[in-house]
Design a protein around this motif. Structure first.
Motif, short mmCIF file in Angstrom:
data_model
loop_
_atom_site.label_atom_id
_atom_site.label_comp_id
_atom_site.label_asym_id
_atom_site.label_seq_id
_atom_site.Cartn_x
_atom_site.Cartn_y
_atom_site.Cartn_z
N GLU A 188 -10.45 -28.68 -3.45
CA GLU A 188 -11.56 -28.69 -4.38
C GLU A 188 -11.17 -28.03 -5.71
N ALA A 189 -10.44 -26.91 -5.64
CA ALA A 189 -10.00 -26.22 -6.85
C ALA A 189 -9.02 -27.08 -7.65
N TRP A 190 -8.10 -27.74 -6.96
CA TRP A 190 -7.13 -28.60 -7.63
C TRP A 190 -7.83 -29.75 -8.35
N LEU A 191 -8.79 -30.37 -7.69
CA LEU A 191 -9.50 -31.49 -8.30
C LEU A 191 -10.36 -31.04 -9.47
N ALA A 192 -10.82 -29.78 -9.43
CA ALA A 192 -11.62 -29.24 -10.53
C ALA A 192 -10.76 -28.76 -11.69
N GLY A 193 -9.45 -28.70 -11.49
CA GLY A 193 -8.54 -28.23 -12.53
C GLY A 193 -8.39 -26.73 -12.59
N SER A 194 -8.91 -26.04 -11.58
CA SER A 194 -8.82 -24.58 -11.57
C SER A 194 -7.77 -24.07 -10.59
N GLY A 195 -7.06 -24.98 -9.95
CA GLY A 195 -6.02 -24.59 -9.00
C GLY A 195 -4.85 -25.54 -9.08
N ASP A 196 -3.70 -25.09 -8.59
CA ASP A 196 -2.50 -25.91 -8.59
C ASP A 196 -2.44 -26.78 -7.34
N PHE A 197 -1.58 -27.80 -7.40
CA PHE A 197 -1.33 -28.60 -6.21
C PHE A 197 -0.77 -27.70 -5.13
N ASP A 198 -1.26 -27.86 -3.90
CA ASP A 198 -0.88 -26.99 -2.80
C ASP A 198 -0.62 -27.84 -1.57
N ASP A 199 0.51 -27.62 -0.93
CA ASP A 199 0.84 -28.39 0.26
C ASP A 199 -0.19 -28.23 1.37
N VAL A 200 -1.03 -27.20 1.29
CA VAL A 200 -2.00 -26.97 2.35
C VAL A 200 -2.99 -28.12 2.47
N PHE A 201 -3.21 -28.87 1.39
CA PHE A 201 -4.16 -29.98 1.48
C PHE A 201 -3.50 -31.36 1.61
N LEU A 202 -2.22 -31.40 1.87
CA LEU A 202 -1.55 -32.68 2.12
C LEU A 202 -2.19 -33.48 3.26
N PRO A 203 -2.73 -32.83 4.29
CA PRO A 203 -3.33 -33.62 5.38
C PRO A 203 -4.42 -34.59 4.93
N PHE A 204 -5.08 -34.32 3.79
CA PHE A 204 -6.12 -35.23 3.33
C PHE A 204 -5.58 -36.61 2.97
N PHE A 205 -4.29 -36.71 2.74
CA PHE A 205 -3.71 -37.99 2.35
C PHE A 205 -3.27 -38.83 3.56
N TYR A 206 -3.38 -38.29 4.73
CA TYR A 206 -2.96 -38.98 5.95
C TYR A 206 -4.12 -39.05 6.93
N GLY A 207 -4.21 -40.17 7.63
CA GLY A 207 -5.25 -40.29 8.64
C GLY A 207 -4.98 -39.43 9.85
N ARG A 208 -3.72 -39.20 10.14
CA ARG A 208 -3.32 -38.34 11.26
C ARG A 208 -2.28 -37.34 10.74
N TRP A 209 -2.60 -36.06 10.84
CA TRP A 209 -1.66 -35.05 10.37
C TRP A 209 -0.80 -34.62 11.56
N ASP A 210 0.25 -35.42 11.82
CA ASP A 210 1.14 -35.18 12.95
C ASP A 210 2.57 -35.01 12.44
N ASP A 211 3.52 -34.98 13.35
CA ASP A 211 4.91 -34.75 12.93
C ASP A 211 5.42 -35.87 12.03
N THR A 212 4.99 -37.10 12.29
CA THR A 212 5.40 -38.22 11.45
C THR A 212 4.90 -38.03 10.03
N ALA A 213 3.64 -37.64 9.88
CA ALA A 213 3.07 -37.42 8.56
C ALA A 213 3.74 -36.25 7.86
#
Length: 292
Positions: A156-181
């Protein structure tokens, strides 16, 4: 690794996977090397994939003029590849940011497109960007995932421009956050040309009214595929993008994110493969009037 030469002398590479009729594949990123696409979940069992490394990415050379990274100028590279392959018409598949390149190619060369598959493609070229609202609505669908509490505030902070890109939200780009993802996401940093990424959609790259008008001449069938859990584009935005084409169909892959071939390879390859191998429909014959 096959090489061909662009109009400005830049040497460009592509990678071939599978057998059968060629399918030219344009990667996203923007400006990410085509390696992340792999065999597109087994689509290479249906078609011979011709995976283009856009200039300055993967095995392709860095151009002398960085301005040629702009999306509209990359259209000439796609056309040079078609000519190099000796194809009168080419079937195209494009992922994510590559979708705008494919749309611009179809608008400029409608007679050269056989079929067009746009996979989770944000329709910048149509003047329809994915908004923060789209992305947050999709993200909230994941609230029951164990990683959600830590990921959502940072996203939410990144999308608002108040935070940097963070690997912690990478799961949102994948339907399944597993080892393959996780392994797929880990490869992105070394595959993306950051300078080229910044220039891809720079001023002058897109002219949505002109593109929409030109697409009226496109007779090729178009598949617009969205992931149910993707926010860029969300299924509703993909549906509106499909309306820009004279002959388009929308498919929404259940449970899929931005990389649908990873989330359910069988579903993805089956649906896209069916579209690509479906017999072309002939235009209806005119009615014959009989004398009264």
């Amino acid at each position: 690794m096959p090489i061909f030469t662009a109009g400005d002398g830049t040497r460009l590479a592509y990678h071939v996977r599978g057998e059968g009729e060629p399918l030219v594949v344009l990667p996203g990123g923007p400006m990410r090397a085509s390696a992340y696409l792999g065999g597109l979940g087994g689509l290479d069992a249906h078609r011979r994939l011709v995976l283009l490394d856009l200039r300055g990415t993967g095995e392709s050379a860095v151009p002398a003029d960085p301005a040629t990274y702009r999306c509209d100028r990359l259209v000439d590279d796609v056309e040079a590849l078609r000519v190099h392959l000796g194809l009168d018409r080419t079937d195209l598949l494009a992922h994510s940011a590559g979708g705008s390149l494919a749309v611009l190619y179809a608008a400029r060369h409608p007679e050269r497109v056989g079929r067009l598959a746009l996979i989770t493609a944000t329709p910048w070229a149509l003047g329809m960007p994915a908004t923060a609202g789209h992305r947050l609505t999709a993200a909230r669908l994941r609230r029951d995932e164990p990683w959600f509490p830590a990921a959502f505030p940072a996203y939410e902070a990144w999308l608002a421009g108040s935070g940097d890109f963070d690997d912690v939200f990478l799961p949102f780009f994948y339907g399944r956050w597993d080892d393959t993802a996780r392994a797929h996401a880990a490869g992105e940093e070394e595959q993306v040309n950051e300078e080229a990424c910044d220039l891809y959609g720079s001023t002058g790259a897109y002219d949505p009214p002109a593109t929409r008008a030109a697409l009226a001449r496109l007779t090729a069938p178009v598949l617009v595929l969205a992931g149910e859990l993707d926010g860029g584009p969300a299924p509703d935005l993909a549906r509106r993008a499909a309306d820009a084409f004279p002959a388009a169909e929308l498919a929404v892959q259940p449970g899929a994110g931005h990389y649908p071939w990873l989330d359910d390879p069988e579903w993805f390859a089956g649906r896209v493969g069916e579209f690509l191998t479906r017999p072309a429909q002939r235009p209806p014959r005119p009615a014959v009037r009989t004398p009264s």
